[in-house]
Motif scaffolding. Structure first.
Motif, PDB file in Angstrom:
ATOM      1  N   ASP A 167      -3.150  29.023 -15.985  1.00 22.97           N
ATOM      2  CA  ASP A 167      -2.136  29.986 -16.093  1.00 22.97           C
ATOM      3  C   ASP A 167      -1.320  30.012 -14.886  1.00 22.97           C
ATOM      4  N   ASN A 168      -1.329  28.827 -13.908  1.00 28.61           N
ATOM      5  CA  ASN A 168      -0.516  28.956 -12.726  1.00 28.61           C
ATOM      6  C   ASN A 168       0.448  27.923 -13.023  1.00 28.61           C
ATOM      7  N   ASP A 169       1.693  27.874 -12.968  1.00 29.08           N
ATOM      8  CA  ASP A 169       2.749  26.745 -12.942  1.00 29.08           C
ATOM      9  C   ASP A 169       2.871  26.289 -11.608  1.00 29.08           C
ATOM     10  N   ILE A 170       2.187  25.093 -11.180  1.00 27.00           N
ATOM     11  CA  ILE A 170       2.318  24.701  -9.821  1.00 27.00           C
ATOM     12  C   ILE A 170       3.349  23.658  -9.957  1.00 27.00           C
ATOM     13  N   VAL A 171       4.306  23.818  -8.769  1.00 29.74           N
ATOM     14  CA  VAL A 171       5.196  22.784  -8.311  1.00 29.74           C
ATOM     15  C   VAL A 171       4.857  22.197  -7.050  1.00 29.74           C
ATOM     16  N   ILE A 172       4.519  20.887  -7.220  1.00 27.00           N
ATOM     17  CA  ILE A 172       4.240  20.104  -5.743  1.00 27.00           C
ATOM     18  C   ILE A 172       4.979  18.876  -5.317  1.00 27.00           C
ATOM     19  N   THR A 173       5.261  18.480  -4.276  1.00 29.30           N
ATOM     20  CA  THR A 173       5.876  17.311  -3.985  1.00 29.30           C
ATOM     21  C   THR A 173       4.817  16.504  -3.113  1.00 29.30           C
ATOM     22  N   ALA A 174       5.165  15.406  -2.818  1.00 29.32           N
ATOM     23  CA  ALA A 174       4.349  14.457  -2.161  1.00 29.32           C
ATOM     24  C   ALA A 174       5.208  13.594  -1.043  1.00 29.32           C
ATOM     25  N   SER A 175       4.498  13.136   0.056  1.00 24.96           N
ATOM     26  CA  SER A 175       4.985  12.265   0.838  1.00 24.96           C
ATOM     27  C   SER A 175       4.403  11.053   0.586  1.00 24.96           C
ATOM     28  N   VAL A 176       5.131   9.779   0.705  1.00 30.50           N
ATOM     29  CA  VAL A 176       4.533   8.551   0.608  1.00 30.50           C
ATOM     30  C   VAL A 176       4.980   7.485   1.793  1.00 30.50           C
TER      31      VAL A 176
ATOM     32  N   LEU B 160       0.912  -1.339  -0.108  1.00 29.46           N
ATOM     33  CA  LEU B 160      -0.207   0.048   0.161  1.00 29.46           C
ATOM     34  C   LEU B 160       0.836   1.039   0.074  1.00 29.46           C
ATOM     35  N   MET B 161       0.635   2.216  -0.843  1.00 32.24           N
ATOM     36  CA  MET B 161       1.382   3.301  -0.808  1.00 32.24           C
ATOM     37  C   MET B 161       0.303   4.427  -0.695  1.00 32.24           C
ATOM     38  N   PHE B 162       0.657   5.195   0.709  1.00 36.56           N
ATOM     39  CA  PHE B 162      -0.085   6.142   1.172  1.00 36.56           C
ATOM     40  C   PHE B 162       0.306   7.380   0.750  1.00 36.56           C
ATOM     41  N   LEU B 163      -0.398   8.416   0.206  1.00 36.22           N
ATOM     42  CA  LEU B 163       0.612   9.262  -0.577  1.00 36.22           C
ATOM     43  C   LEU B 163      -0.537  10.692  -0.036  1.00 36.22           C
ATOM     44  N   ASP B 164       0.330  11.773   0.424  1.00 38.93           N
ATOM     45  CA  ASP B 164      -0.194  12.901   0.809  1.00 38.93           C
ATOM     46  C   ASP B 164       0.663  14.057   0.105  1.00 38.93           C
ATOM     47  N   LEU B 165      -0.131  14.988  -0.541  1.00 39.86           N
ATOM     48  CA  LEU B 165       0.467  16.138  -1.148  1.00 39.86           C
ATOM     49  C   LEU B 165       1.164  17.190  -0.212  1.00 39.86           C
ATOM     50  N   ASP B 166       2.337  17.601  -0.182  1.00 33.16           N
ATOM     51  CA  ASP B 166       2.789  18.462   0.798  1.00 33.16           C
ATOM     52  C   ASP B 166       2.322  19.916   0.491  1.00 33.16           C
ATOM     53  N   ARG B 167       2.113  20.591   1.696  1.00 32.44           N
ATOM     54  CA  ARG B 167       1.522  21.847   1.651  1.00 32.44           C
ATOM     55  C   ARG B 167       0.320  22.194   0.573  1.00 32.44           C
ATOM     56  N   PHE B 168      -0.546  21.210   0.430  1.00 35.25           N
ATOM     57  CA  PHE B 168      -1.548  21.411  -0.500  1.00 35.25           C
ATOM     58  C   PHE B 168      -2.377  22.610  -0.025  1.00 35.25           C
ATOM     59  N   LYS B 169      -2.521  22.637   1.540  1.00 36.50           N
ATOM     60  CA  LYS B 169      -3.536  23.804   1.788  1.00 36.50           C
ATOM     61  C   LYS B 169      -2.951  24.859   1.276  1.00 36.50           C
ATOM     62  N   LEU B 170      -1.824  25.211   1.130  1.00 40.78           N
ATOM     63  CA  LEU B 170      -1.160  26.386   0.630  1.00 40.78           C
ATOM     64  C   LEU B 170      -1.722  26.732  -0.775  1.00 40.78           C
ATOM     65  N   ILE B 171      -1.821  25.944  -1.398  1.00 44.32           N
ATOM     66  CA  ILE B 171      -2.494  26.200  -2.839  1.00 44.32           C
ATOM     67  C   ILE B 171      -3.914  26.615  -2.761  1.00 44.32           C
TER      68      ILE B 171
END
Ligand SMILES: Nc1nc2c(ncn2[C@@H]2O[C@H](COP(=O)(O)O[C@H]3[C@@H](O)[C@H](n4cnc5c(=O)[nH]c(N)nc54)O[C@@H]3COP(=O)(O)O)[C@@H](O)[C@H]2O)c(=O)[nH]1
Length: 829
Positions: A508-517, A427-438
């Motif tokens: 029109d927004n370039d969004i860079v995100i990361t994720a923790s797994v 199982l890979m549990f994946l959570d986006l980092d700082r998604f709230k900020l977006i």
């Protein structure tokens, strides 16, 4: 053949003996001889002879005629008188007994024998006739039809009980009445009087029935619908003896016929005009009758359906077999009827109709199957709505991925299969980092678009038989089945993380995100879905703790940590409402004057069981759970109130520094809160310093800048905490309206031993001064450290050398400015 049994009644013994020998000589069986009338009756009733040869003059008072009366009437045994008397009076009396013969003595033997044979024959005939009459009488009594027999003039001679009931007239009254007077007959349609069939039958000498429905009007005026017919009675010579009329009350039958007709009409009208499809089908499933609704549902004409069978609607699909199964069960009486949902085909190719099909079987009176009654309801809309509901219940509406509940089911099934095949899954549990900020900065619409784009990217980075679901918010989960090497899981996790780091362009927004797994593996990290999900989640938190944008495999000690985290969280919630939190203060010393200029407020938790708990143990949990927000406000309010109290009471400190957490910037209207607290406590803004860490600033620099500018305007002092440990970005030092930086104690503690540290501290102080910022050094524990920092013109010193953090009361008693001065003048040894 058995000999006929005869009894002799004779008062003269010799004659009786002679008679016996004659009769036996003829071959008869003489069963008894009686000498008196009474004895004759007794012996006749005992032996039941077929004939009694009776003398008239007998011994005793009873003569032969009287005895014969009883024997013929009561015992029905024929009697032949043998007598010497033939006077008219004796003959008259003898006649009344119904004797079968009368022989005058002396008679010849052949006369005797002839009389006996005739009497026996005649009696036999009479008996048969009587039996036959009894048969008829019984039959006429028992049959349910009314029977009236007339003579040749149509006058009534006989009526059976049913005829008496129907006509309302007893036989005794009716006897001799002309039958047409007893019963008036009317035609049912126009109520004209019609002729009784009896006279007709007598005229025509043929069986005569009634042509039309007839009503019998009885003497009492009652009217009954009847069915009837009459036949002439003609003897062998062709003489008309009379007629017999047979009829029956058909009102019950009429009622039944009417009910049946009405019921049939109702059925036909219900069948033809039913809103649902209806059909009668043979036991071979051929359509026998179909209604218009059925035609409408499937698009076929009635002719097309009647030329085919049920299979035309379901041909070849699974439901064909299912229907067959149920129909067979009904045919074999295992089921009385059934109802089943079946997928059918419309005439238009490719069009599917979902039908609720009910069927029951009609059998004839002998129980033989006749036909099926089939009802078909079009439930296509309902079925699609149901499917839609099922889809909605099982899928995440935003991304179309499986939702938590459905994923849980899928995982449970996959675990069972893996258990059976002794294989592994991950199982890979994946959570986006700082998604709230977006969400907070670009709005929820962009947030939603990002989640959709992330789900697409995740889909393309997993294998076809892996399962992807969205658990809610920014949490996704991937089930990787058939895992052979753990390395493969690591590779997939890395690939997934890398796939997500590619920029997303959304509106029109370039969004860079990361994720923790976080990764958990079956069976190593859990035997069931709940444990596996929980452990993957725990591992994901470790990935977050380890700087985000990475994956971590679950380990056993994570559970212990996560348990501790849960316990702390529960305890903190309780602590907040049960006054278990305390604020301690640590003095900050002006390095030039030696005066204690301020204190730093530091929260403590006085746990009823665990004792004194330091912030290192609970601040991170408070931060994760958001509890830091109410805790932070409480500390702020308490510290401001304390500073104001000291100001008013000439206490040792007039200023206070309070730590702010990153979440306080993001989740609250911090500026308004601080304004309110200052107004509430009466502390001047310039007496409050807020310590913000570099990482807090970097979480949302734009927003932080905005809040800091408002606070700066208000007059609150601002300081960068833990300086040198994080980004150490010079840009924000210039841009942000801060008054001071606080050198982290990790640099101070190695002074004077570590040259590098000393160089770094020197550089930070020089840089800060260059930017017109004051410098506070924390963690000052020794005189050397103090001396070095003072030489570098570090303005404020804080550390155990001066005081450990303590309660306000403690500081008021213990704190001694004079002692501090001693420290600063170098006499502290
Ligand atoms: N957001 C909030 N953070 C808070 C709050 N209260 C505390 N904290 C943060 O928790 C961290 C640990 O704090 P604490 O255990 O209170 O430690 C402080 C001092 O006791 C310690 N200190 C001070 N002098 C010395 C010393 O000479 N030697 C030594 N070993 N330790 C010393 O340093 C801590 C103060 O740190 P800082 O805030 O960076 O000045 C800590 O990060 C606190 O910030 C709160 O209410 N809100």
């Amino acid at each position: 053949m058995l000999a006929n049994k005869i009894m002799i009644v004779e008062d003269e013994g010799i004659i009786a003996m002679d008679m016996r020998s004659q009769l036996e000589g003829f071959g008869y069986d003489v069963v008894a001889t009686a000498f008196s009338g009474q004895e004759a009756i007794t012996l006749a009733s005992r032996h039941r002879p077929e004939l009694v040869m009776m003398d008239i003059v007998l011994k005793g008072s009873m003569d032969g005629i009287s005895a014969a009366q009883t024997i013929t009437k009561s015992l029905h045994i024929p009697v032949i008188f043998l007598t010497a008397y033939s006077d008219p009076a004796t003959l008259r009396r003898a006649k009344t007994t119904g004797a079968y013969g009368y022989l005058i003595k002396p008679f010849r033997p052949d006369e005797l024998r002839a009389s006996i044979e005739v009497a026996l024959y005649k009696h036999q005939l009479e008996r048969k006739l009587k039996e036959s009459e009894q048969w008829f009488a019984k039959t006429l009594h028992c049959i349910s039809d009314a029977v009236i027999a007339t003579d040749a003039d149509g006058k009534i001679r006989f009526m059976n009980p049913v005829a008496e009931t129907v006509t309302g007239c007893q036989l005794e009254q009716a006897k001799g009445t002309v039958v047409s007077e007893l019963m008036t007959l009317l035609t049912e349609s126009n109520r004209t009087v019609i002729e009784n069939p009896v006279p007709k039958a007598l005229r025509s000498l043929a069986v005569t029935g009634l042509d039309c429905a007839t009503i019998l009007v009885t003497r009492s005026g009652a009217e009954l619908p009847i069915d009837n017919g009459a036949a002439p009675i003609i003897d062998d010579d062709g003489t008309v003896l009379g007629a017999v009329l047979v009829f029956r009350d058909v009102s019950a039958r009429r009622r039944m016929e009417n009910l049946l007709r009405e019921s049939e009409e109702r059925f036909h009208s219900a069948f033809d005009f039913a809103a649902i499809g209806m059909a009668l089908a043979s036991v071979n499933k051929r359509f026998l009758q179909v209604n218009s609704s059925l035609c409408m549902i499937f698009g076929y004409s009635a002719e097309e359906l009647l030329a085919s069978g049920l299979q035309m609607l379901t041909h070849g699909n699974d439901y064909d077999t299912l229907l067959d199964h149920y129909l067979r069960q009904v045919l074999s009486d295992e089921l009385p009827s059934f109802q089943v949902e079946v997928e059918c085909y419309h005439k238009i190719p490719g069009k599917i109709i979902w039908a609720l099909l009910s069927a029951s079987l009609v059998r004839n009176a002998a129980g033989k199957p006749q036909y099926f009654i089939i009802q078909i309801q079009d439930i296509t809309d309902r079925k699609y709505a149901e499917q839609q509901l099922i889809y909605v219940a099982n899928h995440d509406p935003l991304t179309g991925l499986l939702n938590r509940a459905q994923f849980h089911d899928r995982l449970t099934q996959t675990i069972s299969s893996a258990r059976r095949h002794a294989s592994k899954l991950a199982l890979m549990f994946l959570d986006l980092d700082r998604f709230k900020l977006i969400n907070d900065t670009l709005g929820h619409r962009v947030g939603d678009l990002l989640l959709q784009a992330v789900s697409e990217r995740l889909k393309s980075s997993i294998r076809i038989n892996d399962t992807l679901a969205r658990l809610g918010g920014d949490e996704f989960i991937v089930l990787l089945s058939d895992i052979y090497h753990i390395d493969d899981v690591a590779r997939i996790a890395q690939k997934t993380i890398e796939a997500l780091t590619q920029p997303f362009t959304l509106e029109d927004n370039d969004i860079v995100i990361t994720a923790s797994v976080g990764i958990s593996v079956f069976p190593d990290d859990g035997e069931n879905s709940q444990n596996l999900m929980m452990n993957a989640d725990t591992a994901m938190y470790l990935a977050k703790d380890r700087g985000k944008n990475n994956y971590q495999f679950y380990t056993a000690e994570m559970t212990a940590r996560s348990l501790e985290r849960m316990t702390i969280e529960r305890g903190l919630r309780h602590a907040l409402t049960h006054y278990e939190l305390k604020v301690y203060y640590q003095p900050q010393i002006d390095s030039t004057s030696g005066r204690a200029v301020s204190v730093e407020a530091l929260v403590r938790w006085q746990h009823p069981e665990w004792g004194f708990v330091y912030p290192d143990r609970f601040i991170a949990v408070a931060e994760e759970t958001g509890l830091i927000v109410p805790i932070g406000i409480w500390v702020l309010r308490t510290a401001c109130l304390q500073a104001r109290t000291w100001q008013e009471n000439d206490g040792p400190f007039t200023q206070v520094a309070v730590n702010l957490s990153p979440r306080q910037f993001i989740e609250t209207d911090l500026f308004e809160t601080i304004k309110e607290v200052l107004a509430e406590t009466g502390l001047k803004p310039c007496c409050l310093e807020l310590e913000i860490t570099e990482s807090a600033i970097m979480q949302d620099p734009e927003r932080t800048l905005q809040v800091l500018q408002q606070l700066h305007k208000l007059g609150v002092r601002l300081s960068i905490d833990d300086f040198g440990t994080g980004y150490s970005s010079l840009t924000y030092l210039r841009k942000f309206p801060v008054h001071s930086v606080k050198i982290d104690r990790s640099f101070v503690m190695d002074i004077p031993g570590d040259e590098d540290c000393m160089t770094l501290v020197r550089a930070i102080i020089a840089l800060a001064h260059e930017l017109k910022l004051k410098v506070t050094a924390e963690g000052v524990e020794t005189g050397e450290q103090m001396a070095f920092l003072t030489t570098q013109q570090c303005e404020i010193l804080q550390g155990y050398l001066f005081s450990r953090p303590a309660s306000a009361e403690q500081l008021e008693t213990d704190f001694n400015t004079a002692a501090l001065k001693t420290f600063l003048s170098g006499n502290n040894d």
